[in-house]
Design an enzyme around this catalytic site. Structure first.
Site, PDB file in Angstrom:
ATOM      1  CB  THR A   1     -20.046  -6.553  16.355  1.00  0.00           C
ATOM      2  OG1 THR A   1     -19.755  -5.202  16.884  1.00  0.00           O
ATOM      3  CG2 THR A   1     -19.164  -7.483  16.990  1.00  0.00           C
TER       4      THR A   1
ATOM      5  CG  ASP B   1     -22.359 -13.131  22.903  1.00  0.00           C
ATOM      6  OD1 ASP B   1     -22.409 -12.289  21.913  1.00  0.00           O
ATOM      7  OD2 ASP B   1     -23.256 -13.063  23.577  1.00  0.00           O
ATOM      8  NE  ARG B   2     -22.129  -8.106  18.521  1.00  0.00           N
ATOM      9  CZ  ARG B   2     -22.311  -7.446  19.832  1.00  0.00           C
ATOM     10  NH1 ARG B   2     -23.007  -8.002  20.451  1.00  0.00           N
ATOM     11  NH2 ARG B   2     -22.081  -6.360  19.864  1.00  0.00           N
TER      12      ARG B   2
ATOM     13  CG  HIS C   1     -19.888   1.674  20.544  1.00  0.00           C
ATOM     14  ND1 HIS C   1     -20.440   2.248  19.817  1.00  0.00           N
ATOM     15  CD2 HIS C   1     -19.309   0.620  20.101  1.00  0.00           C
ATOM     16  CE1 HIS C   1     -20.727   1.334  18.740  1.00  0.00           C
ATOM     17  NE2 HIS C   1     -19.994   0.399  19.021  1.00  0.00           N
TER      18      HIS C   1
END
Length: 559
Positions: free
Chosen positions: A94, A177-178, A308
């Site tokens: 990601t 957040d990333r 996932h």
């Protein structure tokens, strides 16, 4: 038939007014003389750039559902369609993927070579560093961190726009957040991500009223149970149970108990919430209505959580794809009502593959799960015992980077490397073992089709000498890097292989003539493509991407 109501429409309804659409009156108009051919792309710069990343939206998923879409994706299919975009590097995770989308740079340049890495010099007990944290914060760890943009080494498109014209507004909203940080960059006016029970931002940042309203609406939504979603015929055909260890997946209907925030993330409701907040910020900030072109980046994360949690080929992903299509349609309708001239680009941070068990049922008999042994820790311990070296010797994991213990002498490092290569190469699921020297000696790939790159070239595009490991170890194709017994995760990504690298790239703007270009391009091409539309010069030596011409005719949007 009851389908999940996209949250974007629920929240946006409380934020937005209605816009009447005037009748065209074409039947009453007198016949007109033949007009010159219409331009195939608008001549003026757009007022708003909308960059959307759908986490784990592989080119395979796009191909599977593209002729089933009727909402937002259907609109994008009328634009410029690049079905073979590539996150061309090896680290298909990601954080690296999002770092390429709006920087024009591969991970070797962005510095984001993985979701996390080992820094043995870090001044804390936990030597693992998360890509979007500030590890210098006292008391922090890679699992309990302060979100930061400090590890991103290059500017984003929004930063470049704001540097050229400070009147530009830069906004970033995402489920992770990333994603928000890597697409937003270092100079943002608003940046918000899902914090577990509401949208949050950097410490000390004032929460606008639209974020407060959205959080209140989402909290109310989560507090109400979500009953099983009704399966349309398309999803009924995919609702076949598959046993994965002690879990059964494939025939789920994404129901959720009241208050279950984990299940909320693994449902279409999550993307609806992100899109609702994005729509509200566009409205409240009047993005695209100022003197400069504005930009908003949006990270839709639910597809990744569904992938996932359930794999990509069951009823769960089918429900997610159809609901995201509707939510995007609702979101674009909100943008249409503002009257702003906006340019959309939609892509993904990486692809993904289905669970090994269903692969085997669908004809891929060589599909398998990663075995629990050998681990890097086990290999390191065996090497240490043979060579008489105390300590961990090796750090990291298979299917990625491995670091040598920094306390090793030069002679010990050489001996450890020889042993590690021999032992890891003998592991049945390992495809190759590359040393740091091999990777750095590999020329950086040029603008060739990414599917033709060697594994070493893919590794080179990811390799940051300051952060990457001493060894890179790709697993063989169709090995799912999730061992039994499984928990909440049954499938994953992160490999060197094209099912994790290939993603769609879709561009749409009102007034453009659509076309499809099937050849391979890269997500790093997005920044120079958008920069050309707004007449923003970007020195070629600062990025890896190249401009893609969005004009279907003889003119070029790149000039």
């Amino acid at each position: 038939m009851r389908l999940v109501r996209p949250l974007a429409s629920l929240v946006a309804a409380s934020l937005l007014g209605s816009t009447a659409i005037a009748p065209l009156g074409a039947q009453d108009a007198p016949a007109a003389p033949a007009a010159p051919a219409a331009p195939t792309y608008p001549a003026t710069p757009p007022k708003l750039i909308v960059a959307i990343s759908v986490d784990q939206f592989s080119a395979n998923l796009f191909a599977e559902y593209r002729n089933r879409f009727t909402g937002g994706f259907a609109r994008l299919l009328d634009g410029a369609v690049f079905p073979s975009g590539y996150q061309s590097h090896a680290a298909t995770e990601t954080c690296p993927g999002h770092s390429t989308i709006l920087t024009g740079s591969r991970p070797y340049r962005t510095g984001i070579m993985a979701n996390d890495w080992i820094d043995q010099k870090a001044a804390r007990a936990d030597k693992k560093v998360y890509c979007a944290e500030d590890e210098t914060v006292p008391g922090s760890s890679s699992g309990d961190y302060t979100v930061s943009d400090r590890h991103l080494k290059v500017p984003t498109l929004g930063e470049r726009m704001k540097n050229a014209n400070p009147a530009t507004r830069v906004v970033s909203v995402a489920g992770k957040d990333r994603a928000a940080v890597m697409m937003g960059g270092h100079k943002v006016d608003e940046l918000w991500w899902w914090g577990g029970d509401g949208f949050v931002s950097y410490a000390g940042r004032e929460m606008p009223a639209v974020v407060q309203r959205t959080n209140a609406a989402v909290a109310k939504q989560i507090a109400t149970a979500q009953p099983p979603l009704e399966l349309p015929p398309l999803c009924q055909a995919r609702a076949l149970p598959v046993q994965v260890g002690t879990r059964t997946v494939g025939n789920g209907r994404l129901e959720r108990a009241a208050g279950d925030t984990g299940a909320f993330r693994r449902s279409p409701e999550f993307d609806g919430a992100v899109l609702a907040l994005a729509a509200g910020l566009i409205q409240d900030m009047k993005l695209g209505q100022g003197s400069a072109t504005d930009i908003i980046s949006i990270g839709a994360s639910a597809t990744d959580y569904v992938g996932h949690g359930f794999g990509t080929e069951g009823s769960e992903m089918c429900l997610q794809m159809l609901a995201l299509d509707r939510s995007l349609g609702d979101f674009f309708a909100v943008l249409d009502a503002t009257g702003v001239d906006y340019q959309v680009v939609l892509t993904a941070d990486h692809g993904g593959q289905d669970i090994a068990e269903r692969h085997a049922q669908h004809g891929l008999t060589d599909a398998q799960r990663q075995t629990a042994s050998p681990t890097v820790k086990e290999v390191g311990a065996a090497i240490g015992q043979k060579l008489g070296i105390a300590g961990p010797v090796l750090l990291g994991g298979l299917n990625g980077d491995i670091w040598y213990d920094v306390k090793l002498t030069a002679a010990q490092r050489a001996a450890v490397e020889r042993e590690a290569i021999a032992r890891l190469s003998a592991a049945p699921q390992v495809e190759a073992v590359f040393t740091r020297a091999q990777v750095l000696a590999t020329p950086m790939p040029g603008h060739t089709e990414p599917q033709t790159w060697s594994l070493l070239e893919r590794a080179r595009a990811s390799f940051d000498p300051e952060r990457s490991g001493d060894l890179l170890v790709p697993l063989k194709p169709r090995v799912t890097p999730v061992t039994l017994p499984v928990g909440s995760t049954v499938a994953s990504h992160g490999s060197f292989w094209d099912y994790d690298r290939r993603v769609p790239m879709l561009f749409w703007r009102k007034g453009m003539t659509g076309f499809e270009q099937p050849f391979g391009v890269e997500t790093v091409d997005i920044l120079p493509t958008l920069a050309a539309l707004i007449r923003l010069p970007v020195p070629a030596g600062e990025i890896d991407g190249r401009c893609l011409d969005l004009d279907a005719g003889p003119a070029s949007s790149c000039r």
